[in-house]
Design a protein around this motif. Structure first.
Motif, short mmCIF file in Angstrom:
data_model
loop_
_atom_site.label_atom_id
_atom_site.label_comp_id
_atom_site.label_asym_id
_atom_site.label_seq_id
_atom_site.Cartn_x
_atom_site.Cartn_y
_atom_site.Cartn_z
N TYR A 19 -63.30 -13.82 21.72
CA TYR A 19 -64.55 -14.56 21.50
C TYR A 19 -65.16 -14.96 22.85
O TYR A 19 -66.36 -14.79 23.07
N LEU A 20 -64.33 -15.48 23.75
CA LEU A 20 -64.82 -15.90 25.06
C LEU A 20 -65.27 -14.71 25.91
O LEU A 20 -66.08 -14.87 26.82
N ALA A 21 -64.77 -13.51 25.58
CA ALA A 21 -65.19 -12.30 26.29
C ALA A 21 -66.49 -11.74 25.72
O ALA A 21 -67.02 -10.76 26.24
N GLY A 22 -66.99 -12.36 24.63
CA GLY A 22 -68.29 -11.95 24.13
C GLY A 22 -68.34 -11.40 22.72
O GLY A 22 -69.42 -11.09 22.21
N GLU A 23 -67.19 -11.23 22.07
CA GLU A 23 -67.22 -10.74 20.69
C GLU A 23 -67.69 -11.85 19.75
O GLU A 23 -67.45 -13.03 20.00
N GLY A 24 -68.36 -11.49 18.69
CA GLY A 24 -68.90 -12.47 17.76
C GLY A 24 -67.84 -13.06 16.84
O GLY A 24 -66.86 -12.39 16.48
N ALA A 25 -68.06 -14.30 16.44
CA ALA A 25 -67.14 -14.98 15.54
C ALA A 25 -67.05 -14.27 14.20
O ALA A 25 -65.96 -14.14 13.62
N SER A 26 -68.18 -13.77 13.69
CA SER A 26 -68.18 -13.08 12.39
C SER A 26 -67.38 -11.79 12.45
O SER A 26 -66.64 -11.46 11.52
N THR A 27 -67.53 -11.06 13.54
CA THR A 27 -66.78 -9.81 13.71
C THR A 27 -65.28 -10.07 13.75
O THR A 27 -64.50 -9.40 13.07
N LEU A 28 -64.88 -11.06 14.54
CA LEU A 28 -63.46 -11.40 14.64
C LEU A 28 -62.93 -11.93 13.31
O LEU A 28 -61.82 -11.60 12.91
N ALA A 29 -63.74 -12.74 12.63
CA ALA A 29 -63.32 -13.30 11.35
C ALA A 29 -63.04 -12.19 10.34
O ALA A 29 -62.04 -12.24 9.62
N ARG A 30 -63.92 -11.20 10.29
CA ARG A 30 -63.70 -10.08 9.37
C ARG A 30 -62.42 -9.34 9.71
O ARG A 30 -61.62 -9.00 8.85
N GLU A 31 -62.22 -9.06 11.01
CA GLU A 31 -61.05 -8.29 11.44
C GLU A 31 -59.74 -9.01 11.11
O GLU A 31 -58.76 -8.39 10.72
N PHE A 32 -59.72 -10.34 11.26
CA PHE A 32 -58.49 -11.11 11.06
C PHE A 32 -58.44 -11.80 9.70
O PHE A 32 -57.51 -12.57 9.43
N SER A 33 -59.42 -11.54 8.85
CA SER A 33 -59.49 -12.12 7.49
C SER A 33 -59.43 -13.64 7.52
O SER A 33 -58.62 -14.26 6.82
N ILE A 34 -60.27 -14.22 8.36
CA ILE A 34 -60.38 -15.68 8.46
C ILE A 34 -61.86 -16.06 8.40
O ILE A 34 -62.73 -15.19 8.46
N ARG A 35 -62.14 -17.34 8.28
CA ARG A 35 -63.53 -17.82 8.27
C ARG A 35 -64.06 -17.91 9.72
O ARG A 35 -63.31 -18.30 10.62
N PRO A 36 -65.34 -17.61 9.92
CA PRO A 36 -65.92 -17.76 11.26
C PRO A 36 -65.80 -19.19 11.79
O PRO A 36 -65.62 -19.39 13.00
N THR A 37 -65.84 -20.19 10.91
CA THR A 37 -65.71 -21.57 11.38
C THR A 37 -64.33 -21.81 11.99
O THR A 37 -64.19 -22.63 12.90
N LEU A 38 -63.33 -21.09 11.50
CA LEU A 38 -61.98 -21.23 12.06
C LEU A 38 -61.94 -20.69 13.49
O LEU A 38 -61.29 -21.27 14.36
N VAL A 39 -62.66 -19.62 13.74
CA VAL A 39 -62.75 -19.08 15.11
C VAL A 39 -63.32 -20.16 16.03
O VAL A 39 -62.77 -20.44 17.10
N HIS A 40 -64.39 -20.80 15.59
CA HIS A 40 -65.02 -21.85 16.40
C HIS A 40 -64.08 -23.04 16.60
O HIS A 40 -64.04 -23.64 17.68
N GLN A 41 -63.32 -23.39 15.57
CA GLN A 41 -62.35 -24.50 15.70
C GLN A 41 -61.29 -24.17 16.75
O GLN A 41 -60.92 -25.02 17.56
N TRP A 42 -60.78 -22.95 16.71
CA TRP A 42 -59.76 -22.55 17.68
C TRP A 42 -60.32 -22.55 19.10
O TRP A 42 -59.65 -22.98 20.04
N VAL A 43 -61.54 -22.05 19.26
CA VAL A 43 -62.17 -22.03 20.59
C VAL A 43 -62.35 -23.45 21.10
O VAL A 43 -62.06 -23.76 22.27
#
Length: 64
Positions: A19-43
């Motif tokens: 995510y910090l390298a520039g990938e989108g939260a939605s893209t990562l969320a789909r790949e890891f089967s998690i919610r985009p808000t969880l990506v933001h919480q972890w960041v």
């Protein structure tokens, strides 16, 4: 009822790093089967506390 699964600290770190390298939260969320808000919480946790912010939360497992 939805079953919760726990991802390892290493997996969380990989998501945060990408995510910090520039990938989108939605893209990562789909790949890891998690919610985009969880990506933001972890960041957020990583920015506040470093890798310690990615530790597992919740109840500790029962000891035998």
């Amino acid at each position: 009822m939805k079953i919760q699964r726990s991802l390892s600290r290493g997996t969380k770190f990989e998501v945060v790093r990408r995510y910090l390298a520039g990938e989108g939260a939605s893209t990562l969320a789909r790949e890891f089967s998690i919610r985009p808000t969880l990506v933001h919480q972890w960041v957020s946790a990583y920015r506040r506390e470093g890798s310690a912010g990615l530790r597992s939360t919740g109840r500790p497992s029962a000891m035998a």
